[in-house]
Write a protein that holds these residues in place. Sequence first.
Motif, PDB file in Angstrom:
ATOM      1  N   VAL A  23      64.355  28.055  78.202  1.00  0.00           N
ATOM      2  CA  VAL A  23      65.522  27.166  78.195  1.00  0.00           C
ATOM      3  C   VAL A  23      66.249  27.345  76.876  1.00  0.00           C
ATOM      4  CG1 VAL A  23      66.321  24.769  78.285  1.00  0.00           C
ATOM      5  CG2 VAL A  23      64.343  25.453  79.640  1.00  0.00           C
ATOM      6  N   PHE A  24      67.579  27.412  76.938  1.00  0.00           N
ATOM      7  CA  PHE A  24      68.393  27.360  75.721  1.00  0.00           C
ATOM      8  C   PHE A  24      69.518  26.369  75.965  1.00  0.00           C
ATOM      9  CE2 PHE A  24      71.512  28.472  72.562  1.00  0.00           C
ATOM     10  CZ  PHE A  24      70.751  28.800  71.455  1.00  0.00           C
ATOM     11  N   THR A  25      69.571  25.319  75.152  1.00  0.00           N
ATOM     12  CA  THR A  25      70.585  24.280  75.291  1.00  0.00           C
ATOM     13  C   THR A  25      71.298  24.113  73.954  1.00  0.00           C
ATOM     14  OG1 THR A  25      69.297  22.352  74.560  1.00  0.00           O
ATOM     15  CG2 THR A  25      68.948  23.102  76.832  1.00  0.00           C
ATOM     16  N   THR A  26      72.265  23.221  73.915  1.00  0.00           N
ATOM     17  CA  THR A  26      72.944  22.934  72.649  1.00  0.00           C
ATOM     18  C   THR A  26      72.063  22.155  71.692  1.00  0.00           C
ATOM     19  OG1 THR A  26      73.939  20.955  73.621  1.00  0.00           O
ATOM     20  CG2 THR A  26      75.226  22.990  73.713  1.00  0.00           C
ATOM     21  N   ALA A  27      70.961  21.575  72.167  1.00  0.00           N
ATOM     22  CA  ALA A  27      70.088  20.766  71.321  1.00  0.00           C
ATOM     23  C   ALA A  27      68.780  21.452  70.956  1.00  0.00           C
ATOM     24  CB  ALA A  27      69.778  19.434  72.016  1.00  0.00           C
ATOM     25  N   TYR A  28      68.282  22.330  71.842  1.00  0.00           N
ATOM     26  CA  TYR A  28      66.979  22.948  71.603  1.00  0.00           C
ATOM     27  C   TYR A  28      66.873  24.229  72.408  1.00  0.00           C
ATOM     28  CZ  TYR A  28      65.391  21.400  76.217  1.00  0.00           C
ATOM     29  OH  TYR A  28      65.255  21.226  77.573  1.00  0.00           O
ATOM     30  N   ALA A  29      65.890  25.042  72.020  1.00  0.00           N
ATOM     31  CA  ALA A  29      65.487  26.205  72.802  1.00  0.00           C
ATOM     32  C   ALA A  29      63.984  26.132  73.029  1.00  0.00           C
ATOM     33  CB  ALA A  29      65.843  27.497  72.091  1.00  0.00           C
ATOM     34  N   ASN A 224      64.977  16.600  73.468  1.00  0.00           N
ATOM     35  CA  ASN A 224      66.202  15.892  73.839  1.00  0.00           C
ATOM     36  C   ASN A 224      65.890  14.921  74.974  1.00  0.00           C
ATOM     37  OD1 ASN A 224      68.861  15.163  73.554  1.00  0.00           O
ATOM     38  ND2 ASN A 224      69.682  16.879  74.719  1.00  0.00           N
ATOM     39  N   ASP A 226      64.473  16.051  77.976  1.00  0.00           N
ATOM     40  CA  ASP A 226      63.678  16.818  78.934  1.00  0.00           C
ATOM     41  C   ASP A 226      62.226  16.911  78.491  1.00  0.00           C
ATOM     42  OD1 ASP A 226      66.200  17.435  80.162  1.00  0.00           O
ATOM     43  OD2 ASP A 226      66.440  19.066  78.704  1.00  0.00           O
ATOM     44  N   HIS A 228      58.688  18.989  78.818  1.00  0.00           N
ATOM     45  CA  HIS A 228      58.224  20.328  79.149  1.00  0.00           C
ATOM     46  C   HIS A 228      56.725  20.426  78.929  1.00  0.00           C
ATOM     47  CE1 HIS A 228      62.255  22.165  79.460  1.00  0.00           C
ATOM     48  NE2 HIS A 228      62.582  21.388  78.443  1.00  0.00           N
ATOM     49  N   CYS A 242      67.758  16.401  67.244  1.00  0.00           N
ATOM     50  CA  CYS A 242      67.267  16.507  68.613  1.00  0.00           C
ATOM     51  C   CYS A 242      66.037  15.611  68.780  1.00  0.00           C
ATOM     52  CB  CYS A 242      66.896  17.949  68.940  1.00  0.00           C
ATOM     53  SG  CYS A 242      66.189  18.164  70.582  1.00  0.00           S
TER      54      CYS A 242
END
Length: 270
Positions: A23-29, A224, A226, A228, A242
């Motif tokens: 996952v790559f988002t604006t808040a975390y990878a 954020n 989510d 995992h 984040c």
Amino acid sequence: MTTYARPPGGLPPQTARPDDGAVFTTAYALIPASTMRDIVTSFLPHWRDMRMWVIARPLSGFAETFSHYVVEVAPGGGSDRPESDPAAQAVLFVTHGTGTLTLDGADHPLEPGSYAYIPPGTDWNLTAGTELIFHWIRKAYVAADGVPAPDPFVTSDAATPLRPMPDTGGRWSTSRFVEPDDLRHDMHVNIVTLEPGGVIPFPETHVMEHGLYVLQGQGRYLLNTDWHEVGPGDYMWLRAFCPQACIATGDEPFRYLLYKDVNRHMPLRV
């Protein structure tokens, strides 16, 4: 028994399907261990018989303070010119194999669990004895007026005591290789340990950027909004603020190597 994860390398079989949870988002990878294969390795000038996985690098608008490599060096490989940036400081953390680190002319044996802090401008080199795998975290040092630069040091995971977090009954602890109030240091690279069932019981939201590499065990991690499932060799890369929290879900300690930037004013100009 303490064990440390390593990148799997190689390639998955053709029967595998590309659904590994990256996952790559604006808040975390979230970079799962399964993505760290032969075709995504990099190499460096002035190194012999090495390859590395770059799992974090400064990105404008994301995390901007550090880079994080996982380096694999064949027996006899290494470097006499490992660092090209005179402003870069480094932490090395060994997960597999043996070697020798030379700091300012003094030799230090390396083995699983070895930890070294290298200040900017330090003369150092490294040679692998057996196949050597280590984390290399780099940050441009931010000097503070009247505060001396840190000294180099070499220690180990085994030699560093676990420090329980308050009111946790020892279920959440940190191995601190540098004292938090030592203002010479502008980054910390620690190991966090949660015993089975241990939790980070609130969503941490703070200015520090993070890189978290899972060394051992299983956990359920909030990034954020989510949750995992993460395990050995998975990497989490968080920008400032984040939210994060964690539950250790396995039957062994859940341990991760943690980077954060600390102890300096926030830059107000580019």
